[in-house]
Design an enzyme around this catalytic site. Structure first.
Site, short mmCIF file in Angstrom:
data_model
loop_
_atom_site.label_atom_id
_atom_site.label_comp_id
_atom_site.label_asym_id
_atom_site.label_seq_id
_atom_site.Cartn_x
_atom_site.Cartn_y
_atom_site.Cartn_z
N HIS A 1 -64.42 -0.07 45.64
CA HIS A 1 -64.27 -1.39 45.00
C HIS A 1 -65.08 -2.46 45.73
O HIS A 1 -65.36 -3.51 45.16
CB HIS A 1 -62.80 -1.78 44.93
CG HIS A 1 -62.10 -1.81 46.26
ND1 HIS A 1 -61.69 -0.66 46.91
CD2 HIS A 1 -61.74 -2.84 47.06
CE1 HIS A 1 -61.11 -0.99 48.05
NE2 HIS A 1 -61.13 -2.31 48.17
N GLU B 1 -56.37 21.49 49.48
CA GLU B 1 -57.18 21.70 48.28
C GLU B 1 -57.91 20.44 47.82
O GLU B 1 -58.99 20.54 47.22
CB GLU B 1 -56.31 22.25 47.15
CG GLU B 1 -55.79 23.67 47.39
CD GLU B 1 -54.63 23.75 48.37
OE1 GLU B 1 -54.02 22.70 48.68
OE2 GLU B 1 -54.32 24.87 48.84
#
Ligand SMILES: Cc1ncc(C[n+]2csc(CCOP(=O)(O)OP(=O)(O)O)c2C)c(N)n1
Ligand SMILES: *[C@@H]1O[C@H](CO)[C@@H](O)[C@H](O)[C@H]1NC(C)=O
Length: 637
Positions: A88, A380
């Site tokens: 951002h 993961e």
């Protein structure tokens, strides 16, 4: 000069003397970048000027003193990499590239306009962005993937810098990445934390407790340095210190203030993600001491990254599939064989796994080509992030594997992979109830839905070993996100070794001129469909059976042709939940055809543990269920 002595006192071993004029030039660049970021966000009536301003010096020293790159070729293989994990704050990044002379004023002022690549968060539509960011917590994994490739595969001197927000470090995936970076001794990686105290809606959990950040990164194996992140001298010294650290990644914990330099807004809550008044610009301009824009230039990269020697579309396995019809081979084993054979011919094919390599069979690549394998351990989200980072700029073709169920844990990384236009291959094993006794926690029953939803993804669901090898070979040759759904049980080979497979083309595995129903199955359910077809045939009901092979794109033409030929009676059967699975894919493909009906057999409730055959039976996707469904749906009328 006073500032310099202070920082040199803190780092007595740093001998790098910085010219006072250069320091002033870097402050001026930082303040020009601040002004630009404020102006862009005023023009777009939105954006994050305060998140940008805290990092102005971090970026000016990085871009105009530390990093080596070439503005004519930002993605040069030998150039240092920068990942703005706190995406951002991109106005300050755009301002840095403007300051470097790569973006024009007009370009940066098009921030967030619909026809502009200067988007609200950075994406690789821009030639200086490798990976899209904006979903917080993901940049460090991607940066670690790049750094791993730089150190161990390219064996080149480029370095990787990743800027994170302090609030962002609450994301667990940051710590997955941190553990990975230190395990692999990524001393070419610098993680920078912009500790500006504030998040979006309130103060961050740790505020300005810099020692806590330092202790956390140190505990994760980093060389951690705390500095005043708005002090150019301190930054220059810290980056220099980082370059001397061996066998550890470096964390620069930068104490900053949100909205630094913006009068009445600096360090104030309630200013996240909104433009600031235009009258804040003049006071910042007054800080400029006359160093002109364009005076500072980046250092040129050291040209030592090798050429990659592969071309998509031309990568072949070292030998074709070698099976006998009827041999019982799990598709996960065939995946491992194919991956190894791809690794034989292309040293940029790499395997990544999350400690399941002897289940997914990615270990076959590891055993033959240890340098082409990255163990990512049980993390993961980081596995996928590292894969995206490793694959960006075409440095490698990453094949990530784990149980298909556990890819859902990285759904956001995969979604961002699509925004990154990532080249990523995912092989998910242990799908559906047919894994058996391990039970529902290990069963992927939503994976097709997730991977199908990714824009431009390709989804293979090979049934036998020959088709699994070909799917893997094709995956290597396609640009983009590819999923290969592999199964646990060893099932018979049904295709000849020379059978030709294509993306988006299915196979008719059984047909007769008298077919009255079309059954579509894949993996275990294709075998159930064939058994059912035998039973039905014995009762005088002929069935056509199609193996779609590729679920996305799906072979619509073939399905429509045979659906019509059998009188519009279609039955799908899948080891997956209904939502987003095979049945819904087939239904969508034939939806425009008048007179075609699709009935679906699928797993409809949370399964339990048990023998695979019994589970296939219990959850209604067995040959027996198929026979019953055909008779019930299509035979009484
Ligand atoms: C995964 C995720 N969750 C939430 C958000 C929404 N969000 C954007 S910026 C922000 C605050 C970030 O704070 P920090 O990391 O401290 O960065 P700063 O803006 O203060 O530099 C939040 C919550 C997001 N973009 N991504
Ligand atoms: C994987 O390897 C470990 C260590 O050799 C072994 O104990 C385990 O049983 C293997 N698992 C599978 C599924 O083969």
């Amino acid at each position: 000069m006073e500032r310099r002595s202070a920082s040199l006192l803190q780092w007595p071993h740093i001998t790098e003397m910085v010219d006072a004029q250069l320091v002033q030039d870097l402050y001026d660049a930082a303040n020009r970048m601040r002004i630009s970021a404020i102006e862009m966000t005023i023009a777009s009536k939105s954006g994050h000027p305060t998140s940008s301003c805290s990092a102005a010096e971090i970026l000016s020293t990085l871009f105009f003193h530390e990093m080596k790159y070439d503005i004519r070729h930002p993605k040069h293989p030998s150039a240092d990499r920068f990942v703005l994990s706190k995406g951002h704050a991109c106005p300050i990044l755009y301002a840095a590239w403007e300051e470097a002379g790569h973006l024009s004023r007009e370009q940066v002022m098009s921030l967030r306009k619909i026809d502009s690549d200067i988007e609200g968060h950075p994406t690789p539509r821009l030639d200086f962005i490798d990976v899209a960011t904006g979903s917080l917590g993901q940049g460090l994994s991607c940066a670690a993937g790049m750094a791993y490739v730089g150190k161990y595969i390219d064996k080149a001197s480029y370095r990787v810098y990743c800027l994170m927000g302090d609030g962002e470090t609450a994301e667990g995936s940051i710590w997955e990445a941190a553990a990975f970076a230190s395990y692999y001794k990524l001393d070419n990686l610098v993680a920078i934390v912009d500790v500006n105290r504030l998040g979006q809606s309130q103060e961050t959990a740790l505020g300005h407790q810099l020692d806590v950040y330092k202790a956390r990164f140190a505990a994760f194996g980093f060389h951690a340095i705390v500095i005043d992140g708005n002090d150019v001298n301190a930054l220059v010294a810290a980056y220099a210190e980082a370059r001397t650290v061996k066998d550890k990644p470096v964390a620069l914990i930068c104490k900053t203030f949100k909205g630094k330099g913006i009068i009445n807004i600096e360090d104030q809550d309630n200013w996240h993600g909104k433009p600031v008044p235009a009258d804040t610009i003049e006071p910042i301009r007054a800080l400029l001491k006359g160093s002109p824009k364009g005076k500072l230039h980046a250092q040129k990269p050291t040209l030592d990254a090798p050429e990659v020697g592969f071309e998509l579309g031309k990568i072949k396995m070292s030998s074709p599939p070698e099976y006998k019809l009827g041999d019982k081979v799990a598709t996960r084993a065939a995946y491992g064989t194919a991956l190894k054979k791809l690794g034989d011919t292309c040293d940029r094919i790499i395997g990544l796994d999350g400690d399941t390599k002897n289940s997914t069979f990615s270990e076959k690549l590891l055993k033959s080509h240890p340098n082409q394998f990255i163990e990512c351990f049980i993390a993961e989200q980081n596995l996928v992030g590292v894969g995206i980072g490793a694959g960006c700029r075409g440095r490698t073709i990453p094949f990530c594997s784990t149980f298909a169920a556990f890819f859902t844990r990285a759904a956001d990384q995969l979604r961002m992979g699509a925004v990154s236009f990532a080249n990523l291959k995912c092989a998910g094993s242990h799908v559906g109830v047919s894994i058996g006794e391990d039970g529902p926690s290990q069963m992927a029953l939503e994976d097709l839905a997730m991977f199908r939803a990714i824009p431009d993804s390709t989804v293979f669901y090979p049934t036998d070993a020959v088709s699994a090898e070909r799917a893997t070979e094709m995956a290597a040759n396609i640009q983009g996100i590819v999923f290969i759904r592999t199964g646990r049980p060893a099932l018979p080979v049904i295709y000849k070794n020379d059978e030709v497979f294509e993306i988006g083309r299915g196979k008719v595995v059984r047909q007769s001129p008298n077919d009255r129903v079309l059954i579509v199955g894949a993996g275990v359910t294709l075998y159930e469909a064939l058994k059912a077809a035998d039973t039905l045939a014995a009762e005088g009901i002929e069935a056509c059976v199609i193996d779609p092979f590729c679920i996305k794109p799906l072979d619509q033409q073939l399905l429509v042709e045979h659906a019509k030929r059998v009188g519009g009676r279609v039955l799908t059967v899948e080891d997956h939940y209904q939502a987003g699975g095979l049945g819904e894919s087939v239904a969508a493909a034939v939806a425009d055809e008048a007179g075609v009906r699709v009935r679906m057999l699928c797993v409809r409730s949370v399964p339990r543990s048990g023998p695979p055959d019994a589970l296939v039976e219990m959850y209604g996707i067995s040959a027996k269920s198929i026979v019953e469904a055909v008779k019930k749906s299509y035979c009484d009328k």
